[in-house]
Every structure is written in C-alpha cells, then in structure tokens.
Design a protein around this motif. Structure first.
Motif, mmCIF file in Angstrom:
data_model
loop_
_atom_site.group_PDB
_atom_site.id
_atom_site.type_symbol
_atom_site.label_atom_id
_atom_site.label_comp_id
_atom_site.label_asym_id
_atom_site.label_seq_id
_atom_site.Cartn_x
_atom_site.Cartn_y
_atom_site.Cartn_z
ATOM 1 N N ILE A 247 24.017 1.725 1.798
ATOM 2 C CA ILE A 247 23.574 0.680 2.720
ATOM 3 C C ILE A 247 22.113 0.336 2.450
ATOM 4 N N GLN A 248 21.699 -0.813 2.936
ATOM 5 C CA GLN A 248 20.307 -1.230 2.773
ATOM 6 C C GLN A 248 19.463 -0.631 3.897
ATOM 7 N N LEU A 249 18.417 0.097 3.504
ATOM 8 C CA LEU A 249 17.508 0.709 4.476
ATOM 9 C C LEU A 249 16.145 0.038 4.395
ATOM 10 N N GLY B 81 8.075 2.826 10.280
ATOM 11 C CA GLY B 81 7.130 3.920 10.506
ATOM 12 C C GLY B 81 7.329 4.992 9.455
ATOM 13 N N THR B 82 7.512 6.234 9.902
ATOM 14 C CA THR B 82 7.734 7.325 8.952
ATOM 15 C C THR B 82 9.210 7.438 8.567
ATOM 16 N N ASN B 83 10.075 6.707 9.243
ATOM 17 C CA ASN B 83 11.501 6.792 9.002
ATOM 18 C C ASN B 83 12.043 5.522 8.342
ATOM 19 N N TRP B 84 13.359 5.489 8.169
ATOM 20 C CA TRP B 84 14.047 4.340 7.585
ATOM 21 C C TRP B 84 15.208 3.980 8.499
ATOM 22 N N LYS B 85 15.544 2.697 8.551
ATOM 23 C CA LYS B 85 16.675 2.325 9.407
ATOM 24 C C LYS B 85 17.513 1.238 8.746
ATOM 25 N N GLY B 86 18.750 1.131 9.213
ATOM 26 C CA GLY B 86 19.670 0.130 8.686
ATOM 27 C C GLY B 86 20.884 0.010 9.583
ATOM 28 N N LEU B 87 21.823 -0.854 9.191
ATOM 29 C CA LEU B 87 23.067 -1.015 9.943
ATOM 30 C C LEU B 87 23.981 0.172 9.656
ATOM 31 N N CYS B 88 24.547 0.744 10.685
ATOM 32 C CA CYS B 88 25.385 1.930 10.540
ATOM 33 C C CYS B 88 26.664 1.603 9.764
ATOM 34 N N PRO B 89 27.001 2.412 8.753
ATOM 35 C CA PRO B 89 28.238 2.170 7.997
ATOM 36 C C PRO B 89 29.482 2.710 8.698
ATOM 37 N N PHE B 90 29.286 3.389 9.835
ATOM 38 C CA PHE B 90 30.414 4.048 10.500
ATOM 39 C C PHE B 90 30.901 3.325 11.757
ATOM 40 N N MET C 258 35.297 -3.359 1.759
ATOM 41 C CA MET C 258 34.355 -2.640 2.606
ATOM 42 C C MET C 258 33.293 -1.933 1.761
ATOM 43 N N LYS C 259 33.699 -1.425 0.588
ATOM 44 C CA LYS C 259 32.727 -0.769 -0.296
ATOM 45 C C LYS C 259 31.691 -1.774 -0.780
ATOM 46 N N LEU C 260 32.166 -2.987 -1.094
ATOM 47 C CA LEU C 260 31.249 -4.024 -1.570
ATOM 48 C C LEU C 260 30.357 -4.544 -0.447
ATOM 49 N N ASP C 261 30.894 -4.558 0.762
ATOM 50 C CA ASP C 261 30.169 -5.099 1.908
ATOM 51 C C ASP C 261 28.881 -4.318 2.175
ATOM 52 N N ARG C 262 28.842 -3.056 1.760
ATOM 53 C CA ARG C 262 27.631 -2.248 1.954
ATOM 54 C C ARG C 262 26.514 -2.659 1.005
ATOM 55 N N LEU C 263 26.893 -3.364 -0.094
ATOM 56 C CA LEU C 263 25.914 -3.679 -1.136
ATOM 57 C C LEU C 263 25.490 -5.141 -1.148
ATOM 58 N N THR C 264 26.397 -6.055 -0.779
ATOM 59 C CA THR C 264 26.098 -7.486 -0.857
ATOM 60 C C THR C 264 27.031 -8.266 0.044
ATOM 61 N N LYS C 265 26.620 -9.489 0.372
ATOM 62 C CA LYS C 265 27.503 -10.398 1.130
ATOM 63 C C LYS C 265 27.964 -11.542 0.234
ATOM 64 N N ASN C 266 27.772 -11.404 -1.080
ATOM 65 C CA ASN C 266 28.107 -12.487 -2.008
ATOM 66 C C ASN C 266 29.103 -12.016 -3.063
ATOM 67 N N ILE C 267 30.228 -12.715 -3.143
ATOM 68 C CA ILE C 267 31.269 -12.387 -4.115
ATOM 69 C C ILE C 267 31.532 -13.584 -5.004
ATOM 70 N N THR C 268 31.650 -13.319 -6.308
ATOM 71 C CA THR C 268 32.010 -14.364 -7.275
ATOM 72 C C THR C 268 33.269 -13.929 -8.014
#
Length: 595
Positions: A21-23, A27-36, A290-300
């Motif tokens: 996922i994209q993080l 601050g001192t941490n990292w955050k992103g959209l939960c994959p679960f 779903m595997k691709l959705d974690r990496l990009t929103k663009n499909i060709t």
C-alpha cells in the motif's frame, strides 16, 4: 540472537508494507488506507521506531510477520520462510513445527525450475526448444530473468530427479508435477517435451508452471498448467507480478496482457509494469484486481485481436471499472497479439502503449469504424455492441457525452438510445459490480470521547514532561474506556511517586499495558518526538476542550432524557431540580466555548 529477531532487525516494517500500500509520513510515523477493510480516510498507522503497525478503523495490528500472514493468507512457517529470504537469513533448522507442507511443495517446484532451466541451457534434447525461443526473439538474458526451462520428453525423468533429492511420490503429486496412472499404481510426469514457464507468487517463490508444447500438429493442448494445489490457485495469481510490482508503482499504471509470451516480449521491450491474467480473464471468483488496487488505480489492457481476446477485454473492462479503476486500451498497430506486434514493430508497440486511449474511445472507434450508416442492420448491430459499453460508464457528464456521440453516429434519437440503455441496465444490474472482500470482524466502534481519551493518553506517554499539565486539567472521570482509565490512574501514580520523569522509566512502569501503549504511541505519532513544547501544548488544549465538550454534551443529553421522564410521570419537584442542573451545565458549556 534468534533467527526471528535477526529477520526483524533486517526487514523494515515500513519498507515491507510499502510493497502493498502507499504510505505517507505523518510525524514520526507513516499512515495509509488500510488494506484489511474499506475506508476513505487513512486510519492505518505504521511506526518505524517500534517496527509495529495498527489500524484504528478495524483494530488489526502487529509486526512484519502478522502483516504478511494476514495480507497473503499465510501460516507462520510460510511467512517466516519468505521474510528470511528477504532478509538474507539462512534458517538453520527445519522440523515439522517449522517447515509446513506448503514450504515443502515450494521446495519441489523451485528444484524442478532449476532442473528444467539447466536442461534448456545445456542439454542436446532441448535444442529444438532453444531454437524456438530464439525464433521468437527471446534474448538469453530474458531466458535467465524468467528462468525458462525445458521438461524432457520422458515419462518420469523429472520425478526420478526429485526423488533422488529426497522428495517422495506423494509430495511430487501434491505439487502438481505428476499425474496418477489410469491403470495400476504409480505416477508419470505431468510436463513432458514442453518449454516451461515458472509461475511465482508475490514474493518470487515458485508455486506452479505453464508448459508449452513444441509440436504444432498433435492433439494435446498447446499449453498445460499446474492444477489447483495447496500453493497454486490461478484465480489468485498474476504472472510476473513479483517482478512488475515496483514498476507498477513507479508508473502508477499496470499493463495487462493475456499470455506468458506476451509478458516476456513486453518486459524485454522495456514495458516492465506488465502482468498476465493466468488465463482467468478476471472472472468474479478471483481477487487479482485487489492485488493491483493496492499499487495503482490505472489499468491498461492489451488483449489479443481475435474474438476470444475481445471477449476477454469486455469482461476485464467491466470488472476493472467495478473496482473503480481508470481503464485504457492499447490498440495494436500490427500482429494478432502483443508478442507478435513487438516482434514485427517494437517502436509501434511502445507508441501504442504511450498512446493508449480510454476504453470507451476504443470500443466506439472499433464499432463506428465498421458502421454502414445506410444499412439498418449495421446500425442495429452497432447499438447491440455499444449499449453494454455505455452501461459501464457511471451516470454523469461522461456518460451523457458518449450517449450523445453514439446517437449522432447512428443517426438515432437520443431519447430512444437512453431507453435502450435503461432496459439493458435493468437486465444486467450486476455487471461490473465489485466483489466484496471478506468482512473483518472489528471491535465495537469507539465513542468520540474514547477516541479523544486515546489521543490524550498517547500524547501523555509520548511527552511525559507534559504529565503535570494533563493531570491538572483532566479529571480522571473525564477519561473514557476501561483500559484508558486504568492507564490514566497508573500515569497519575507514576507522576506522584517518581523522582525523575522520563520516557524510559515511564514505559517500564507501563510494561503490563505494553500492547495498548504501543498503539496509543502510534496514535500520537504525528507529533514528532522533538516537537516544540508549544505545539504539544496547543494540541493538548484542543483535546482537553473537545473532551470537556463531549462530557458536558453527554450530561445535557442525560438530563434532557430525565426531564422527559419526569414530565411523563408528573414529578414537578424532580423537574425543578433537573431544570436547575440543566441551566448550570448550559452556562458551563458557554464558559468553555468562550475560553
């Protein structure tokens, strides 16, 4: 140091999770959209300092091992093996508790891959296979990259080799490399006389194969694949995904083709963000998207030019749109598939990839380009082909634009085309709908007051020099949540008893709350550890104000409920007392707002 600790020291939790996922740093941490679980606002936090992750939306959390187990649906031995490889740690001991059946099957597949690869490169029996690959333009370096091989055209050469290496008939059969004989007992090799394409999982472990025959006139299938096994499920697998995933993230786009040779040709031509759908054409039963959705929103998509390829394109587009992807189509300038196109015109392929257009433009140009405007049957056929495509566009400005354009091209009343679209949509309401991921059981949703209490205690633990200020301004009865209340009492005792206030002694005092403390520190992680005291104090004042406001609001709601009950039973004395309480609380809230 144990092997597990050594792996934890070498594999960074932020780096591992960033593969999925994209993080973004907070601050001192990292955050992103939960994959679960599904969410729009990031609640998934990762601590680089503590090598720990936690989602405040679904309450999942843990370390590198728990993350990999959950996201890849692995048991611990599998996760241990994958992370050991990633860390470059040699696991010294394998016993039944450590080495799972799945790991054993991966070992068999890995050994077969190396065996077949060596035969392709060195054996006289593989001469025809080498000539075939050379004729298809596959460079020696590409053969190495994809570990292509050749399975000997004998009934048991591969099985005999594997048995000499310590594997038994049952294990070889479970790996998918052998087939039970129809008559009598025993097994024979599944793959014989074929060019072998290893299939790897997300981490590069060999889990299966696809084998292509070199004979053009025999009745056997051109390709045969590993059947469903404990480690291989084609609906969960994307060919070349483990090589392509970093390139997909860099390009913010994935190119999807139909076959292994298409992938190999595209990769060799410089299109490194390419995968193949393992022959499943993205049916609703799999989770490849779903595997691709974690990496990009663009499909060709770059499907084959034949009718089967076009049908696959239609299904793939519908599913991708259902997942919310932006979908483009590559129009091949020549050749029946990407592999042939690249062999004939590599520059044309590169240009086609760069100029890939939206899916609706592709289908519109394809249908309208062959339309006879004077032939009613031609126009009817165009409507039949374009209405399903229009149905894939979400209602709005874009759909209106294309409905008008199609109506104009067909010389057809727009209202009637909309009616045809409406009828089609009614009968195909599920088309393109997104498969729902398995629901996660999460803990009961916390109240706002509990969430604020979490944050206050997280700040208190992270910045112990502010403990005195917090204790002076936050009475214990305002803190919500049973664990928070216990923690706050412990903080008050620590502040009262300690001769010296510092993070190390505080964390030792809170050792029995360690898992909760880690989560709360993570929650306060957007405040850098070296943050200016004025910034921390400002944050605390806002939190205290919000907590007090929640407290007064809840008290007022409770009094209003009691006033209604008193009115119902005609209790004037209680009404008078409650009204006075209500007025006092209202004034206190007004004073709070004016501060």
């Amino acid at each position: 140091m144990s092997e597990i600790d050594e792996i934890k020291n070498r594999v960074d939790v932020v780096d591992l999770i960033s593969e999925y996922i994209q993080l973004k740093q907070a601050g001192t941490n990292w955050k992103g959209l939960c994959p679960f679980h599904t969410e729009k606002t990031p609640s998934f936090m990762v601590s680089k300092d503590k090598q720990f992750w936690h989602c405040f939306g679904c309450s999942e959390g843990g370390d590198i091992f728990t993350f990999l187990q959950k996201i890849e649906h692995l048991d611990f031995p599998e996760a241990l093996r994958i992370l050991a490889q990633k860390a470059g740690v040699q696991l010294k001991t394998y016993d039944p508790k450590i080495e799972s059946v799945k790991n054993r099957l991966i070992d068999i597949n890995t050994l077969a891959k190396k065996f077949w690869h060596k035969i392709l490169l060195e054996s006289k029996s593989a001469k025809k296979a080498r000539q075939y690959l050379e004729g298809r333009g596959v460079a020696p370096s590409t053969i190495e990259t994809f570990a292509l091989g050749y399975a000997p055209n004998d009934w048991d050469t591969t099985s005999q080799f594997l048995k000499k290496k310590g594997f038994n008939d049952k294990e070889i059969f479970l790996s998918g490399l052998s087939v039970k004989k129809d008559k009598g007992s025993g097994f024979y090799d599944r793959f014989r006389g074929r060019i072998m394409f290893p299939i790897e999982d997300t981490h590069g472990s060999t889990i299966g194969f696809s084998g292509r025959t070199l004979e053009g006139d025999i009745k056997e299938a051109k390709y045969i694949n590993t059947p469903q096994t404990q480690i291989y499920d084609k609906s969960l697998t994307l060919y070349n995904f483990h090589r392509a995933k970093d390139f997909i993230k860099q390009a913010d786009n994935v190119v999807i083709v139909e076959g292994q040779m298409d992938v190999i040709a595209a990769h060799q031509a410089g299109t490194k963000n390419v995968v193949a759908s393992s022959g499943t054409a993205f049916n609703l039963k799999d989770y490849q998207l779903m595997k691709l959705d974690r990496l990009t929103k663009n499909i060709t998509f770059a499907f084959d030019a034949d009718s089967a390829g076009q049908a696959a394109a239609n299904r793939g587009v519908a599913l991708a749109l259902g997942f919310g992807f932006n979908v483009n189509i590559i129009v091949l300038p020549t050749g029946k598939d990407p592999d042939e196109c690249i062999q004939k015109d590599i520059d044309g392929w590169k240009k086609a990839v760069a100029q890939a257009g939206s899916f609706i433009e592709y289908f519109y140009n394809k249908v309208v380009g062959s339309l006879d405007p004077n032939d009613i049957q031609s126009k009817k056929q165009a409507e039949i082909e374009l209405v399903p495509v229009l149905n894939l566009i979400p209602p709005g400005l874009e759909r209106t634009h294309w409905v008008q354009k199609v109506a104009h091209a067909l010389n057809y009343p727009e209202a009637e085309l909309r009616e045809a679209l409406k009828k089609y949509a009614k009968g195909h309401s599920s088309e393109g709908s997104q498969p729902k991921p398995a629901s996660n059981k999460s803990s009961p949703e916390k109240t706002i007051a509990e969430q604020i209490s979490d944050r206050i205690i997280g700040v208190a633990i992270s910045f112990p020099d502010q403990l005195g200020y917090i204790i002076d301004h936050v009475p214990p009865e305002l803190i919500r949540g049973e664990v928070n209340q216990d923690l706050y009492k412990e903080l008050i005792l620590y502040y009262t008893e300690a001769s010296k206030i510092d993070t190390q002694t505080l964390l030792e005092r809170l050792k029995k709350f360690e898992s909760t403390v880690n989560v709360l520190i993570l929650l306060a992680g957007d405040l850098a550890s070296d943050a200016d005291s004025r910034l921390v104090l400002n944050e605390l004042n806002q939190l205290i104000y919000r907590l007090q406001k929640q407290h007064y609001t809840q008290l007022l709601i409770d009094i209003q409920r009691r006033i209604s009950a008193a009115e119902s039973r005609g209790d004037n004395e209680a009404l008078e007392s409650l009204s006075r309480e209500f007025n006092i609380l209202t004034k206190q809230m007004q004073q709070l707002d004016s501060q």
